[in-house]
Design a protein around this motif. Structure first.
Motif, PDB file in Angstrom:
ATOM      1  N   UNK A 187      90.498  34.771  27.627  1.00 53.50           N
ATOM      2  CA  UNK A 187      91.143  35.019  26.338  1.00 53.50           C
ATOM      3  C   UNK A 187      90.109  35.647  25.402  1.00 53.50           C
ATOM      4  N   UNK A 188      90.558  36.339  24.341  1.00 54.71           N
ATOM      5  CA  UNK A 188      89.602  36.964  23.424  1.00 54.71           C
ATOM      6  C   UNK A 188      88.620  35.946  22.851  1.00 54.71           C
ATOM      7  N   UNK A 189      87.338  36.263  22.911  1.00 60.21           N
ATOM      8  CA  UNK A 189      86.292  35.367  22.422  1.00 60.21           C
ATOM      9  C   UNK A 189      85.913  35.716  20.985  1.00 60.21           C
ATOM     10  N   UNK A 190      85.349  34.744  20.305  1.00 56.10           N
ATOM     11  CA  UNK A 190      84.917  34.952  18.928  1.00 56.10           C
ATOM     12  C   UNK A 190      83.734  34.033  18.640  1.00 56.10           C
ATOM     13  N   UNK A 191      82.705  34.576  18.024  1.00 54.83           N
ATOM     14  CA  UNK A 191      81.579  33.736  17.615  1.00 54.83           C
ATOM     15  C   UNK A 191      81.818  33.241  16.196  1.00 54.83           C
ATOM     16  N   UNK A 192      81.822  31.948  16.035  1.00 56.74           N
ATOM     17  CA  UNK A 192      82.040  31.348  14.723  1.00 56.74           C
ATOM     18  C   UNK A 192      80.730  30.785  14.187  1.00 56.74           C
ATOM     19  N   UNK A 248      81.071  32.950  32.361  1.00 59.74           N
ATOM     20  CA  UNK A 248      80.698  32.775  30.959  1.00 59.74           C
ATOM     21  C   UNK A 248      79.265  32.304  30.804  1.00 59.74           C
ATOM     22  N   UNK A 249      78.755  32.476  29.606  1.00 62.30           N
ATOM     23  CA  UNK A 249      77.414  32.023  29.239  1.00 62.30           C
ATOM     24  C   UNK A 249      77.526  30.585  28.733  1.00 62.30           C
ATOM     25  N   UNK A 250      77.579  29.618  29.653  1.00 60.04           N
ATOM     26  CA  UNK A 250      77.814  28.239  29.222  1.00 60.04           C
ATOM     27  C   UNK A 250      76.683  27.278  29.598  1.00 60.04           C
ATOM     28  N   UNK A 251      75.581  27.793  30.146  1.00 57.39           N
ATOM     29  CA  UNK A 251      74.415  26.961  30.427  1.00 57.39           C
ATOM     30  C   UNK A 251      73.173  27.663  29.887  1.00 57.39           C
ATOM     31  N   UNK A 252      72.378  26.986  29.056  1.00 61.72           N
ATOM     32  CA  UNK A 252      71.239  27.628  28.398  1.00 61.72           C
ATOM     33  C   UNK A 252      70.253  28.321  29.335  1.00 61.72           C
ATOM     34  N   UNK A 253      69.939  27.692  30.472  1.00 62.32           N
ATOM     35  CA  UNK A 253      68.906  28.248  31.336  1.00 62.32           C
ATOM     36  C   UNK A 253      69.363  29.459  32.128  1.00 62.32           C
ATOM     37  N   UNK A 254      70.662  29.578  32.384  1.00 60.86           N
ATOM     38  CA  UNK A 254      71.160  30.750  33.118  1.00 60.86           C
ATOM     39  C   UNK A 254      71.643  31.847  32.185  1.00 60.86           C
ATOM     40  N   UNK A 312      79.592  19.445  24.658  1.00 61.83           N
ATOM     41  CA  UNK A 312      79.801  19.437  26.114  1.00 61.83           C
ATOM     42  C   UNK A 312      78.933  20.453  26.849  1.00 61.83           C
ATOM     43  N   UNK A 313      78.065  21.164  26.143  1.00 63.59           N
ATOM     44  CA  UNK A 313      77.204  22.146  26.782  1.00 63.59           C
ATOM     45  C   UNK A 313      76.297  21.466  27.800  1.00 63.59           C
ATOM     46  N   UNK A 314      76.211  22.026  29.008  1.00 61.49           N
ATOM     47  CA  UNK A 314      75.443  21.427  30.087  1.00 61.49           C
ATOM     48  C   UNK A 314      74.024  21.979  30.136  1.00 61.49           C
ATOM     49  N   UNK A 315      73.078  21.139  30.539  1.00 57.10           N
ATOM     50  CA  UNK A 315      71.709  21.593  30.721  1.00 57.10           C
ATOM     51  C   UNK A 315      70.928  21.762  29.438  1.00 57.10           C
ATOM     52  N   UNK A 316      71.269  20.996  28.408  1.00 58.27           N
ATOM     53  CA  UNK A 316      70.549  21.090  27.136  1.00 58.27           C
ATOM     54  C   UNK A 316      69.182  20.409  27.254  1.00 58.27           C
ATOM     55  N   UNK A 317      68.185  20.861  26.498  1.00 55.42           N
ATOM     56  CA  UNK A 317      66.867  20.217  26.550  1.00 55.42           C
ATOM     57  C   UNK A 317      66.933  18.802  25.972  1.00 55.42           C
ATOM     58  N   UNK A 345      78.094  28.612  24.555  1.00 56.30           N
ATOM     59  CA  UNK A 345      79.208  27.790  25.000  1.00 56.30           C
ATOM     60  C   UNK A 345      80.386  27.807  24.033  1.00 56.30           C
ATOM     61  N   UNK A 346      80.111  27.847  22.735  1.00 52.15           N
ATOM     62  CA  UNK A 346      81.234  27.816  21.791  1.00 52.15           C
ATOM     63  C   UNK A 346      82.000  29.138  21.815  1.00 52.15           C
ATOM     64  N   UNK A 347      81.363  30.209  22.304  1.00 49.58           N
ATOM     65  CA  UNK A 347      82.057  31.480  22.469  1.00 49.58           C
ATOM     66  C   UNK A 347      82.923  31.433  23.722  1.00 49.58           C
ATOM     67  N   UNK A 348      82.346  30.916  24.807  1.00 48.32           N
ATOM     68  CA  UNK A 348      83.103  30.918  26.069  1.00 48.32           C
ATOM     69  C   UNK A 348      84.215  29.877  26.057  1.00 48.32           C
ATOM     70  N   UNK A 349      84.179  28.916  25.126  1.00 45.15           N
ATOM     71  CA  UNK A 349      85.238  27.908  25.039  1.00 45.15           C
ATOM     72  C   UNK A 349      85.998  28.010  23.714  1.00 45.15           C
ATOM     73  N   UNK A 350      86.038  29.202  23.130  1.00 43.45           N
ATOM     74  CA  UNK A 350      86.686  29.383  21.824  1.00 43.45           C
ATOM     75  C   UNK A 350      88.207  29.184  21.902  1.00 43.45           C
ATOM     76  N   UNK A 351      88.725  28.418  20.937  1.00 46.31           N
ATOM     77  CA  UNK A 351      90.166  28.249  20.752  1.00 46.31           C
ATOM     78  C   UNK A 351      90.466  28.443  19.266  1.00 46.31           C
ATOM     79  N   UNK A 352      91.445  29.259  18.908  1.00 44.37           N
ATOM     80  CA  UNK A 352      91.758  29.483  17.487  1.00 44.37           C
ATOM     81  C   UNK A 352      92.030  28.188  16.729  1.00 44.37           C
ATOM     82  N   UNK A 353      92.663  27.204  17.399  1.00 46.02           N
ATOM     83  CA  UNK A 353      93.004  25.951  16.719  1.00 46.02           C
ATOM     84  C   UNK A 353      91.751  25.135  16.374  1.00 46.02           C
TER      85      UNK A 353
END
Length: 336
Positions: A236-241, A214-220, A263-268, A313-321
């Motif tokens: 699981x199916x991803x969704x951008x909110x 997944x795309x969960x670190x900004x620099x990579x 919780x995103x890692x490697x933020x400036x 990160x919010x796409x790769x960790x998306x939960x409908x709830x």
């Protein structure tokens, strides 16, 4: 196979939009080590150190005294945290104070669960017993392949894979009440190796899973096009909110005590919403700065924040709830 095949997240979730705003975060992630002995291609540690340092990243360990400041500030929240995770941008086992940090959290009942993520390469019999005796609730192992050769390709590291398996088995055999979770990323497996993975590790852990790159670190970012953004890291199916839910239930601290609103890692560094040496965690959680960040998302203006616009990160960790888009106007009224 003894292990249950399930993703790492808590599946019994509440509908987040119904309970916001929270007087206390659900989750706190602690980066007590920003040094790693691996160089996984999908991680910031695979990049040039000078390039990473330009973002303000510190290659060092958190001291025990610094940890105590954080832990005691966690006590000030109105409610006990649901989860404290030792993870972040490094290998936690490189911090020799880790068992005592865990013990302090458990003795003071600061969180319902204390977990950690590790590549497990530094495990010894002594460390296993220290972690278990400290009261660790969950030890989550991140594998990078099923052979020493694959580890060299994936993580640029030489390990004795058979020895690694024996170390994990020793932990499992002596885990006490601690749960063992083993995961591997899908791109670290060759065709047909999913069966080998489950056969090799399914009887030496409690839970097991193959995660999606997944795309969960900004620099990579998307790892040079290797990421398929249609799916979350849990396959699981991803969704951008328009609203990132992590801003409303989580916090993250780096080794310098800078506090980030998700919780995103490697933020400036400039995205930090405070530092625990200047403000308490409770003050930061209720600050005007973090409130305005949340309101910007709720108003549908996420893309006006460069860091959030580029974050996957919010796409790769998306939960409908956790989806807050239909609750935006209602939450804005509550915040005001």
């Amino acid at each position: 196979m003894k292990a249950v095949v399930k993703p790492a997240y808590m599946q019994d979730r509440i509908e987040l939009g119904k309970v916001l705003p929270l007087d206390s975060p659900f989750r706190m992630t602690l980066s007590v080590s920003q040094i790693c002995n691996f160089r996984c291609f999908y991680c910031t540690h695979s990049l040039d150190k000078e390039e990473v340092a330009q973002t303000g990243f510190s290659f060092k360990l958190m001291t025990y005294d610094e940890f105590l400041v954080l832990a005691n500030q966690m006590k000030e929240f109105a409610k006990r945290l649901k989860l404290v995770v030792f993870s972040g941008m490094g290998e936690p086992l490189l911090n020799k104070d880790l068992p005592e940090m865990i013990r302090y959290l458990k003795r003071n009942d600061i969180a319902e669960r204390v977990e950690m993520y590790s590549n497990a390469s530094l495990l010894t019999d002594e460390i296993v017993h220290k972690l278990v005796d400290a009261g660790l609730d969950s030890f989550k192992v991140s594998l990078q392949g099923l052979s020493s050769e694959t580890y060299r390709k994936t993580s640029n590291v030489n390990i004795d894979f058979e020895k690694l398996v024996k170390r994990i088995k020793y932990f499992y055999d002596n885990r006490g009440k601690c749960k063992i979770y083993i995961k591997i990323i899908d791109v670290a497996l060759y065709e047909g190796e999913d069966v080998i993975f489950y056969n090799a590790f399914g009887n030496i852990c409690d839970e097991i899973f193959i995660e999606h790159l997944s795309d969960c670190q900004p620099l990579t970012n998307d790892c040079n096009g290797k990421v398929d953004k249609r799916y979350t890291m849990y396959n699981e199916p991803a969704k951008e909110t328009k609203v990132c839910p992590m801003l409303f239930y989580s916090m993250y601290t780096d080794v310098d005590g800078d506090i980030y609103p998700c919780v995103t890692l490697g933020l400036p560094k400039h995205f930090a919403v405070g530092n625990m040496k200047k403000l308490t965690l409770k003050e930061i959680w209720n600050s005007e700065k973090i409130k305005q960040l949340r309101l910007t998302h709720l108003k549908g203006e996420k893309n006006s924040i460069p860091v959030c616009k580029e974050c996957g990160n919010m796409i790769c960790m998306y939960h409908p709830e956790d989806d807050l888009d239909n609750y935006s106007e209602e939450i804005i009224k509550r915040l005001k």
